[in-house]
Every structure is written in C-alpha cells, then in structure tokens.
Scaffold this active site. Sequence first.
Site, PDB file in Angstrom:
ATOM      1  N   ASP A 178       0.839  -1.199   0.000  1.00 14.81           N
ATOM      2  CA  ASP A 178       0.000   0.000   0.000  1.00 14.81           C
ATOM      3  C   ASP A 178       0.877   1.254   0.000  1.00 14.81           C
ATOM      4  O   ASP A 178       1.865   1.331   0.744  1.00 14.81           O
ATOM      5  CB  ASP A 178      -0.923  -0.012   1.221  1.00 14.81           C
ATOM      6  CG  ASP A 178      -1.801  -1.238   1.236  1.00 14.81           C
ATOM      7  OD1 ASP A 178      -2.953  -1.146   0.795  1.00 14.81           O
ATOM      8  OD2 ASP A 178      -1.323  -2.309   1.658  1.00 14.81           O
ATOM      9  N   ASP A 186     -21.151   3.880  13.974  1.00 12.44           N
ATOM     10  CA  ASP A 186     -20.491   5.168  13.763  1.00 12.44           C
ATOM     11  C   ASP A 186     -21.331   6.037  12.831  1.00 12.44           C
ATOM     12  O   ASP A 186     -22.562   5.945  12.846  1.00 12.44           O
ATOM     13  CB  ASP A 186     -19.081   4.934  13.204  1.00 12.44           C
ATOM     14  CG  ASP A 186     -18.098   5.967  13.719  1.00 12.44           C
ATOM     15  OD1 ASP A 186     -18.153   7.117  13.258  1.00 12.44           O
ATOM     16  OD2 ASP A 186     -17.268   5.620  14.587  1.00 12.44           O
ATOM     17  N   ASP A 238     -29.029   2.496   8.553  1.00  7.85           N
ATOM     18  CA  ASP A 238     -28.886   3.885   8.985  1.00  7.85           C
ATOM     19  C   ASP A 238     -30.003   4.185   9.974  1.00  7.85           C
ATOM     20  O   ASP A 238     -31.169   4.346   9.591  1.00  7.85           O
ATOM     21  CB  ASP A 238     -28.974   4.802   7.765  1.00  7.85           C
ATOM     22  CG  ASP A 238     -28.847   6.275   8.113  1.00  7.85           C
ATOM     23  OD1 ASP A 238     -28.926   6.627   9.304  1.00  7.85           O
ATOM     24  OD2 ASP A 238     -28.671   7.080   7.175  1.00  7.85           O
ATOM     25  N   ASN A 290      -2.939  -3.715  -2.057  1.00 10.09           N
ATOM     26  CA  ASN A 290      -3.573  -3.340  -3.326  1.00 10.09           C
ATOM     27  C   ASN A 290      -2.900  -2.113  -3.937  1.00 10.09           C
ATOM     28  O   ASN A 290      -3.483  -1.421  -4.776  1.00 10.09           O
ATOM     29  CB  ASN A 290      -5.068  -3.075  -3.129  1.00 10.09           C
ATOM     30  CG  ASN A 290      -5.349  -2.006  -2.072  1.00 10.09           C
ATOM     31  OD1 ASN A 290      -4.434  -1.527  -1.401  1.00 10.09           O
ATOM     32  ND2 ASN A 290      -6.605  -1.628  -1.923  1.00 10.09           N
ATOM     33  N   ASN A 333     -12.212  10.884  25.482  1.00 10.90           N
ATOM     34  CA  ASN A 333     -11.201  11.870  25.098  1.00 10.90           C
ATOM     35  C   ASN A 333     -11.097  13.007  26.095  1.00 10.90           C
ATOM     36  O   ASN A 333     -10.552  14.068  25.777  1.00 10.90           O
ATOM     37  CB  ASN A 333     -11.526  12.446  23.720  1.00 10.90           C
ATOM     38  CG  ASN A 333     -11.300  11.445  22.607  1.00 10.90           C
ATOM     39  OD1 ASN A 333     -10.471  10.544  22.710  1.00 10.90           O
ATOM     40  ND2 ASN A 333     -12.053  11.592  21.522  1.00 10.90           N
ATOM     41  N   SER A 340     -11.006   7.368  19.314  1.00 12.40           N
ATOM     42  CA  SER A 340     -11.747   6.808  18.191  1.00 12.40           C
ATOM     43  C   SER A 340     -10.824   6.066  17.233  1.00 12.40           C
ATOM     44  O   SER A 340     -11.255   5.133  16.539  1.00 12.40           O
ATOM     45  CB  SER A 340     -12.471   7.911  17.426  1.00 12.40           C
ATOM     46  OG  SER A 340     -13.576   8.395  18.145  1.00 12.40           O
TER      47      SER A 340
END
Length: 448
Positions: free
Chosen positions: A106, A150, A169, A197, A273, A340
Amino acid sequence: MAMFARLLASIGLILLTTSASAQELPHAPGELIAKMAEGADLAQLDAMLAQNGCVRNGAVEEMGLILVSFDPGIPVFDMAAQLEAQDDIEFADPNYLGEGGFVPNDSRFGSQWHHENRGGLLGTLGADIESVPAWDITRGDSSVTVAVLDTGIDSDHPEFAGRLLPGFDFVNNDSDPEDDQGHGSEVTGLLAANADNAFSVAGVDHYCSILPVKVLNQANRGSTFNLIRGLNFAAGVDVISMSLIGYPPTSGLVSALQNARNAGSILIACAGNGGFGDADISFPGASPLTISVGASDRDDVRASFSGTGYALDVLAPGVAVRTVRWNSAADTSRPFTGCSAATPIVAGIATLLLSVDPTLSHSDIRNILTTTAEDQVGPPDQDTPGRDNFYGHGRVNLFNALSALVIAAAIDIKPGSDPNSINPSLEGDLPVAILSSDTFDVMDVDET
C-alpha cells in the site's frame, strides 16, 4: 520478542508434520547445513566430504556448523542421509529458504507507524503493535464479521471493496448507511482497509466482513436511542466496534450492551477523550461489559486527552495514525487522532484472534489482550508495573496476542490424562493468556 520468535519456530515445526513434509519446503539445491561431531579433524572431514562429492563452503565455527555444497542434481535428502552415516557428522539439514514475511505494498503503508514503527521520524523504534510479523500468522477471515457503530461508511471507497455487508442507517431510518461525516469511514479504514492493493493504507484485518451501522449524524453526534437500536441490530455479530464517547449510563443503554454480550458479541469501545478520569464516566467505554481502549502516540506516551481510570483496559496507537481519506477515491490518506482511532485497532486485533479461533468469547479476548499487552513502555510515573489507571494493562501488541493464541493451540491438552497437567520448560519471560476451561485447571507455572 526473541522468545516468541523461538516459540513460533518450534510450533512451525510441530505443525509441519501435519501440513507439509520437509521435502516440500523450498531449499537451496546442492547445499546442506551439517553439524560436525565433537573433536572432528578438519583435514579428515574435508577428505570425507570430497569422497562423497562434497566440499565445505562456509562455517559457523562457534556452533560447529558447516555449509556443505555438492552437485545440485543430487537429491538433497539422499546426500543428507549419506553424510549422516559418517562418524564426523552429527546431522545434516537442507539449507531451507525463508522470506521477509508479508509487508503490504500500500502506497501509504510506510507512514503507518502503528503497524511498524522504525524510529526516527516515525517516533520510537518498536512503539507499535507489531503487525508485520503478526500477519505471517493470519491476515483475517471473511467468516468473521465486525459491526462498526459510527457515522456510516463510504460505500464506494476502494479500500472497502468486496468487504461490506448490508447495514442500516438509524439516523435516517433506511438501509443505506452512507457516511456523511467521515468519522465512520476513517475508523473503519484503521480496522479493516484492504491491504496489498498498492493503494492508500492497510487495515489491521485484511479480510473480515464489515457491517456498517450508522448511529451518528452529519455533526458526528447521536442519540442514546439510536445507539440502543444499533446495538440491538448488531447483537450477535462477532465484534462490535464503538468509537463513541460521552453517553450516560442509562438503564436502556446498559441493557442493550448486556443483550449484545449475551448474544455472543465482543464489545470494544473508547475510553473517552476527556483525559483524567474520563474512562470511568464516558459510556459505552466505561461499562464493564466493554473492553475500554485509550490512546498512545508514536513514542508510546499516553495521549493527554486519553481517558484514564479504573475502567481502562488497554492503550492502542491513537495519535496521527494514517487511515483512509473519506469521500475520496484518490490514492491518499490522512492522520487521525483520538481514542476513536485506537478503538478500531483493538477491534481489528479481536477479529484476527477470532480468525484463528472462532470460539473465543469476550472474556477470552479481553484476557488475551490484557495479558499480552506491553507494560512499562510509557513514562514510569504513569505506566507503572502491572495494571494502572493511565495505561491500563499496557499498550496492545498484535503479534504477542496472536502468538499466545497459537502457542495455546499447539499444546495438546488431554484433560483425561493422569496427571492432568502441562509442564513446559520456557526460557525467559512469556506473556501467556490463560483461557477458562471446565476440564483444565492451572495449578502451577514452573518456569525453569
């Protein structure tokens, strides 16, 4: 690290007897590595080798090993048997050929310090999860599914091609969980971006199936009710990754977490956080039903924002880690910071563990993660020996976790035997994950 390498090498030899014969392994034609008998005279040895059509072509004198060359048209195992019949040779093995292991091609992999930290501009050498050696054990399995709760997913991004399952959703109440914010796609990129890839970045797991569940809106915010619905929808999926913070511990949310656990899901969540004490108040990570993940940087220093507290289980890289760029088909990436970012890295470790042993439970995964994490890698005033409120059990290590699982799988436990025990003799320290069993009890570990 060296201890694990030796153990994996020995396990590889055990597995070789069932997966492939020694003759099938690649080796240099016309070469053997032989051990000289103690006290062997070199002149006599060379004369014997010449009589057998061989020549000594190198040596590791301290070990009494020599490299023997001969006509490459002669089968190597025939020559090995011929030499082993001589008094001056203890054993002779083919000069097997190895390789450097899987390293993704990559384009941005070199910047992904959390996989392989080479020091210098990348930070501190070894401040990573050791993905490269771990990928020689497994790169994942499509039969393992991770649900990412998320903002949704960039469904046509090349890094997720062939991996997405039909999600939902819960913000817009439809079956198209398209990402309209970016957070969910970037989280998922760290967890499971396609690898090798020649494009962008590599995720932790390269083959797991991804179930996108949108519970956060365009402003990256979401209601408790939608999170509960998302958990209910994903309940029973192998791993649920939740890069979510700031929810209160309502009865409904706790029930949804418990229902997902009861359905067999492994729950990974942010430690928050908000810095000091946030791991104990920011749900869902503060719940004992989840594995709580804090963030570290490229020098193994806890991020100042990373939640601390009794609920914290482990740390993972979460400062300027490279992931996909949302809503872009260009060959690029972006740095992503926060708990996150650390959470999906741990979720990816969980899915890789399940690709080796799909029977692992949430408790098993937590036990492996915590007992194989690297302790005392951070500042000594925070990362104290054993579990602490700043680093939890330490910074996760993918290679250690998979190695512990492979070692456990390689040991043949026979609960019906008498005595019912395992007595391995191990050199040095070894982080071992002890999994629960109704038929096997750990009575004593004698490290000699």
